[in-house]
Design an enzyme around this catalytic site. Sequence first.
Site, short mmCIF file in Angstrom:
data_model
loop_
_atom_site.label_atom_id
_atom_site.label_comp_id
_atom_site.label_asym_id
_atom_site.label_seq_id
_atom_site.Cartn_x
_atom_site.Cartn_y
_atom_site.Cartn_z
CE LYS A 67 57.66 31.53 67.43
NZ LYS A 67 58.44 32.18 67.13
CG PHE A 115 57.77 41.42 62.05
CD1 PHE A 115 57.62 42.03 61.12
CD2 PHE A 115 58.11 40.02 62.08
CE1 PHE A 115 57.78 41.30 59.97
CE2 PHE A 115 58.48 39.52 60.62
CZ PHE A 115 58.02 39.93 59.29
CD GLN A 116 55.33 38.12 58.84
OE1 GLN A 116 55.33 36.62 59.71
NE2 GLN A 116 54.67 38.36 57.49
CG MET A 161 29.54 36.97 33.95
SD MET A 161 28.19 36.27 32.32
CE MET A 161 28.41 34.40 33.05
CD GLU A 174 49.40 32.47 53.04
OE1 GLU A 174 49.35 33.24 52.16
OE2 GLU A 174 50.56 33.08 53.95
C1 LIG Z 1 37.73 37.79 42.03
C2 LIG Z 1 36.99 38.75 41.05
N1 LIG Z 1 37.25 39.97 41.10
C3 LIG Z 1 36.44 40.21 39.93
C4 LIG Z 1 35.08 39.79 39.28
C5 LIG Z 1 34.34 40.37 38.39
N2 LIG Z 1 34.64 39.32 37.48
C6 LIG Z 1 33.30 37.98 36.91
S1 LIG Z 1 33.34 37.22 35.49
C7 LIG Z 1 34.48 38.09 35.22
C8 LIG Z 1 35.58 37.50 34.27
C9 LIG Z 1 36.32 36.29 34.07
O1 LIG Z 1 36.70 36.35 33.14
P1 LIG Z 1 37.40 34.42 32.94
O2 LIG Z 1 38.17 34.10 33.76
O3 LIG Z 1 38.09 34.64 31.43
O4 LIG Z 1 35.98 33.64 32.06
P2 LIG Z 1 35.03 34.18 30.95
O5 LIG Z 1 34.15 34.44 31.68
O6 LIG Z 1 35.35 34.51 29.80
O7 LIG Z 1 34.45 32.66 30.77
C10 LIG Z 1 35.04 38.50 36.24
C11 LIG Z 1 36.09 39.96 36.57
C12 LIG Z 1 35.26 38.16 40.28
N3 LIG Z 1 34.50 37.41 39.80
N4 LIG Z 1 36.27 38.01 41.12
#
Ligand SMILES: Cc1ncc(C[n+]2csc(CCOP(=O)(O)OP(=O)(O)O)c2C)c(N)n1
Lengths: 583, 186
Positions: free
Chosen positions: A164, A114-115, A481, A52
């Site tokens: 529902k 349920f749900q 990042m 979803e």
């Molecule tokens: C759902 C979620 N969890 C954690 C983060 C924190 N976060 C930001 S960038 C990142 C790393 C992303 O890695 P990747 O997709 O490989 O991209 P890159 O920075 O290596 O280009 C994380 C864990 C986030 N933005 N979203």
Amino acid sequence: MKREMTGAKMVVQALKDQGVDTVFGYPGGAVLPIYDEIFLQNDIRHILVRHEQGAVHAAEGYARSTGKPGVVLVTSGPGATNAVTGLTDALLDSIPLVVLTGQVPTFMIGSDAFQEADTVGITRPCTKHNWLVKETDKLAGTLHEAFHVATSGRPGPVLIDIPKDVQFATGTYSGPKPAASHYQPPVKGDMEEITELVAALETAKRPVFYTGGGVINSGPGASQLLRELVDATGIPVTSTLMGLGAYPASGENWLGMLGMHGLYEANMAMHDCDLLINIGARFDDRITGRIDAFSPKSLKAHIDIDPSSINKVIRVDIPIVGDVGHVLEDLLKVWKARGRKTNREALAKWQAKISEWRAINCLAYKPSEGTIKPQYALQRLEELTKGHDRYICTEVGQHQMWAAQFLGFEDPNRWMTSGGLGTMGYGFPASIGVQMAHPDALVINVAGEASWLMNMQELGTAAQYRLPVKQFILNNERLGMVRQWQELLHGERYSHSWSEALPDFVKLAEAFGAKGIICKDPKDLDDAIMEMINHDGPVVFDCLVEKHENCFPMIPSGKPHNEMLLGEAETKDAIQAGGAVLV
Amino acid sequence: MSALHIKKGSSKHSAYNLRPTFSDVQERHTLALLVENEPGVLARVIGLFSGRGYNIESLTVAEVDHTGHLSRITVVTTGTPQVIEQIKAQLGRIISVREVHDLTVEGPSVERELAILKVVSDGDKRVEALRLADIFRANVVDSTLESFVFEITGAPDKIDAFADLMRPLGLIEIARTGVAALLRGT
Ligand SMILES: Cc1ncc(C[n+]2csc(CCOP(=O)(O)OP(=O)(O)O)c2C)c(N)n1
Ligand SMILES: [Mg+2]
């Protein structure tokens, strides 16, 4: 026209009357009557996603690329809770969505059935508005109101929770009557304030337009007016991540994106300007950096349809509440009527100053013959796809910032990215939504390997509907990042920022009946990208890039715009303790 | 000199002569909201305050228009001028909120609160409680040989004062409605 019908049929009828052609969804017990009605008709396509969250992001991609609201249909309980991230994402980026959730029958609500989940309770803070409809007679009116609320004023996601028994029962259906709604946010700006802004614009020596997602949300007309205004005045224009494409990247007055990973010239212009005109942006912390040192010399004007955006973080001198398109139209009229004046001499100097900043070439990076630099990969992607009818989505991370820096957007609605919430896992399902809306376009999701894995199940959706979405994964085998922040802020202690146990992306693609491509040599890159473009079907492109590249320029947390880091040499001890608590 | 007329709030100097931030004086404001009386509307208002970290000092709600199904919510809140402006703008964003009035700005207004207090005592204390109740125009709405229940209306300060006086005289329980407020005049 009033007619008797079941609640389930009303849902489908209302969607048709609202001009909906595509619904993204996933069935379950509490929405079976609606799925039955979907089965019995051919006007509305239903796209079966694999999760979803994917449905909501797909609807966001659809909405962002068309300007129409995206529609989602999911079941009660887990169906609804899985939609929460997407709703929050859409709320922060002001994306119009209508999300329909099933609910347990009214007589079971509150019994831990349920749900059963308190869907309106859970989603109250992450929707623009939501409704629990307990009577079939109120369903049609609520459905139409939902579309009106989602798309009027500052757009956003709305949710209707439909028990529902309400779907099974019969009631009276009537068509849309938007004028009947109490919700009528004003769109015209105050003429006095607009005139004050024109007067400031006529004399300003160092003016800059700072544009945001509001320009895109206001519709293509607003982007057109922005272009006219910018080009007629010769005032430089920068944009937030969300606003890219409103003014063309090839345009003469384009400064590039601003903010934490924005361009040097854009941030310096923000810092040194004497008139800052915010159009449909919200002084987000990614943009302002240190608040008390933000654009210290400027008179500030702010055009926004949402009064709560004004003076929220930055105090402005000329607030204009209104729809960007309407305000720009009036602004242009007044400016023309007063003789199309600008401070030409000063502007020429200002443009010269900007050219000096531009000459620093802040996006320069160290090229490599042996490994693919992520920036190089994006430059090649840009070069090889530029002429195409192209839409770009992204995931979240370094690759997202590089995509914003290195790809050029000539038109609005061509760039889909999770700005406010920064949701990893957004891009792939969003690309599916975009491709549904634009079947013949080239839809590319610029991804990081970690983000992409968060919603990779949607490969099933892409394969099932033969959606030729291109997943361009800049695979650095790192949560890049996060790694960059750990390097700069946490003494190079790389706590859990590796992408371990990565799949073989080519085999993974093939397992779903899609095409997989792997590329690790810069010399093979062009051919591989062409192969991706030319393949008529979904492609997973595993682009193995330099693992330790950092994204620059960067304004470290807690620093003002003019203390930007431009490259590796400057990063040592750049962020002090005060900045480290910021995100 | 810049050709621009620079208003208060903008500084013409460099970044290091920092731009003044918003005022941090705390103000108390009474807001009156007209809302659609539908399930969840109070949760929307309260959720806004808790979600964004605003204060609620007092909150009252009741349907005031039975045909139009409109309720009036009176909220007393404190914050800096900027936060108060934000609260009003954020309240205005809630779809079920029809009107937002800042009675403190639009004022002057009358504010009234009702409280009922139970005082348990005997002898001189009991007599003194009754005497003070008379001065404050509080009514006795229940009494036993050892206790009184007083009803008092007035501005919150007056109720505070009355409660403070009753405390050494045997106050054991108090219930307050929160503030209801209206603009004075026409
Ligand atoms: C759902 C979620 N969890 C954690 C983060 C924190 N976060 C930001 S960038 C990142 C790393 C992303 O890695 P990747 O997709 O490989 O991209 P890159 O920075 O290596 O280009 C994380 C864990 C986030 N933005 N979203
Ligand atoms: Mg990565």
